[in-house]
Design an enzyme around this catalytic site. Sequence first.
Site, short mmCIF file in Angstrom:
data_model
loop_
_atom_site.label_atom_id
_atom_site.label_comp_id
_atom_site.label_asym_id
_atom_site.label_seq_id
_atom_site.Cartn_x
_atom_site.Cartn_y
_atom_site.Cartn_z
CE LYS A 13 -2.10 -1.07 3.83
NZ LYS A 13 -1.40 -2.34 4.09
NE ARG A 88 -4.61 -0.76 10.08
CZ ARG A 88 -3.59 -0.41 9.31
NH1 ARG A 88 -3.58 0.74 8.70
NH2 ARG A 88 -2.58 -1.23 9.18
NE ARG A 127 7.57 -2.88 6.18
CZ ARG A 127 6.24 -2.87 6.24
NH1 ARG A 127 5.54 -2.22 5.35
NH2 ARG A 127 5.61 -3.54 7.19
NE ARG A 161 6.19 -0.69 9.97
CZ ARG A 161 5.09 -0.65 9.23
NH1 ARG A 161 5.12 -0.03 8.04
NH2 ARG A 161 3.98 -1.20 9.62
NE ARG A 172 1.62 -4.92 11.03
CZ ARG A 172 2.72 -4.77 10.30
NH1 ARG A 172 3.88 -5.24 10.74
NH2 ARG A 172 2.67 -4.15 9.15
P1 AP5 Z 1 4.83 -1.64 1.79
O1 AP5 Z 1 4.50 -0.74 0.66
O2 AP5 Z 1 5.60 -1.09 2.95
O3 AP5 Z 1 3.50 -2.39 2.30
P2 AP5 Z 1 2.24 -1.85 3.10
O4 AP5 Z 1 1.04 -2.50 2.51
O5 AP5 Z 1 2.25 -0.35 3.17
O6 AP5 Z 1 2.55 -2.51 4.49
P3 AP5 Z 1 2.41 -1.99 5.98
O7 AP5 Z 1 2.98 -3.08 6.82
O8 AP5 Z 1 3.01 -0.62 6.14
O9 AP5 Z 1 0.88 -1.91 6.14
P4 AP5 Z 1 0.15 -1.86 7.45
O10 AP5 Z 1 -1.22 -1.55 7.00
O11 AP5 Z 1 0.30 -3.07 8.30
O12 AP5 Z 1 0.94 -0.72 8.27
P5 AP5 Z 1 0.62 0.77 8.66
O13 AP5 Z 1 1.88 1.51 8.64
O14 AP5 Z 1 -0.55 1.28 7.89
O15 AP5 Z 1 5.59 -2.91 1.18
C1 AP5 Z 1 6.09 -3.94 2.01
C2 AP5 Z 1 7.46 -4.41 1.49
O16 AP5 Z 1 7.27 -5.04 0.23
C3 AP5 Z 1 8.48 -3.28 1.26
O17 AP5 Z 1 9.75 -3.71 1.63
C4 AP5 Z 1 8.40 -3.01 -0.26
O18 AP5 Z 1 9.64 -2.55 -0.76
C5 AP5 Z 1 8.04 -4.40 -0.79
N1 AP5 Z 1 7.18 -4.37 -1.98
C6 AP5 Z 1 6.12 -3.54 -2.21
N2 AP5 Z 1 5.56 -3.82 -3.39
C7 AP5 Z 1 6.28 -4.85 -3.93
C8 AP5 Z 1 6.18 -5.60 -5.16
N3 AP5 Z 1 5.23 -5.34 -6.07
N4 AP5 Z 1 7.09 -6.60 -5.35
C9 AP5 Z 1 8.05 -6.87 -4.43
N5 AP5 Z 1 8.18 -6.18 -3.27
C10 AP5 Z 1 7.30 -5.20 -3.01
O19 AP5 Z 1 0.09 0.59 10.16
C11 AP5 Z 1 0.97 0.16 11.18
C12 AP5 Z 1 0.21 0.16 12.50
O20 AP5 Z 1 -0.26 1.51 12.80
C13 AP5 Z 1 -1.05 -0.70 12.56
O21 AP5 Z 1 -0.76 -2.06 12.85
C14 AP5 Z 1 -1.83 0.00 13.69
O22 AP5 Z 1 -1.33 -0.33 14.94
C15 AP5 Z 1 -1.52 1.48 13.44
N6 AP5 Z 1 -2.52 2.12 12.56
C16 AP5 Z 1 -2.30 2.65 11.32
N7 AP5 Z 1 -3.44 3.12 10.81
C17 AP5 Z 1 -4.41 2.90 11.74
C18 AP5 Z 1 -5.81 3.14 11.79
N8 AP5 Z 1 -6.47 3.71 10.76
N9 AP5 Z 1 -6.49 2.78 12.91
C19 AP5 Z 1 -5.86 2.22 13.96
N10 AP5 Z 1 -4.54 1.93 13.97
C20 AP5 Z 1 -3.82 2.27 12.87
#
Ligand code: AP5
Length: 217
Positions: A13, A88, A127, A161, A172
Amino acid sequence: MRIVLVGPPGAGKGTQATRLAEKLSIPHISTGDLFRANISRQTDLGKLAKSYMDAGNLVPDEVTIAMAKDRMEQPDAEAGFLLDGFPRNVSQAEALDELLETEGITLDAVLDLEAPEAEVVKRIAGRRVCRKDSSHVFHVTYSPPAKEGVCDVCGGELYQRDDDSEETVRTRLEVYHTQTEPIIDYYKAQGLVVTIGAMGPVDEVTGRALEALKQDQ
Ligand code: AP5
């Protein structure tokens, strides 16, 4: 355009949001990045968020919704935005609908990134994120930095992370299935969901997303 990006942790994402936001000239609003910025500044919000994030749980709705609303009301988001990681759960989606209704605006699409669990686990395990700016994201195998441990964009230190440990990732993924996936049906009922496969090279996925959003590439 006003777009919501949804998909399991590690689906890509953040990676896609950076590219799509640039192509569409709208800000990328990631609640995860906003929380991580608060954690690195050691704010009260950051301290609260960290305890939930490290356990793989959602940060309480009240603070998350207030933070997202505040960001969406900044002048750069007036003409559109790309929401990554928000909403979310269904109550956040309802809160977003209320906010949009107050402003007299609507969402254009909810882009659902699909990827198999084995792949997202691999993506998360490799990552590496920049300590200076968590939107600078690398992967040890799929997109390694030119110099190990150093961000290509700004020279910041790359780290793994805290919530990317195997045990937290399991939580998660469970939280995603139980709390976040229901928003896909919520938005399907509004006719907003476009689903694309997130497998394959990053640029190909971006192309698929733009095509699904009916935007020139
Ligand atoms: P990446 O782009 O980093 O993936 P992502 O989907 O953004 O993964 P996240 O783990 O960041 O999502 P998340 O929803 O768990 O975390 P968030 O920060 O929102 O890609 C992943 C890896 O793959 C990278 O190394 C990249 O280089 C590689 N990659 C990407 N595309 C590729 C491809 N096509 N081919 C090969 N490799 C590829 O949330 C974290 C925490 O914050 C949550 O757990 C929660 O505690 C809190 N939080 C955030 N938002 C909320 C909310 N709205 N409500 C409550 N808590 C929240």
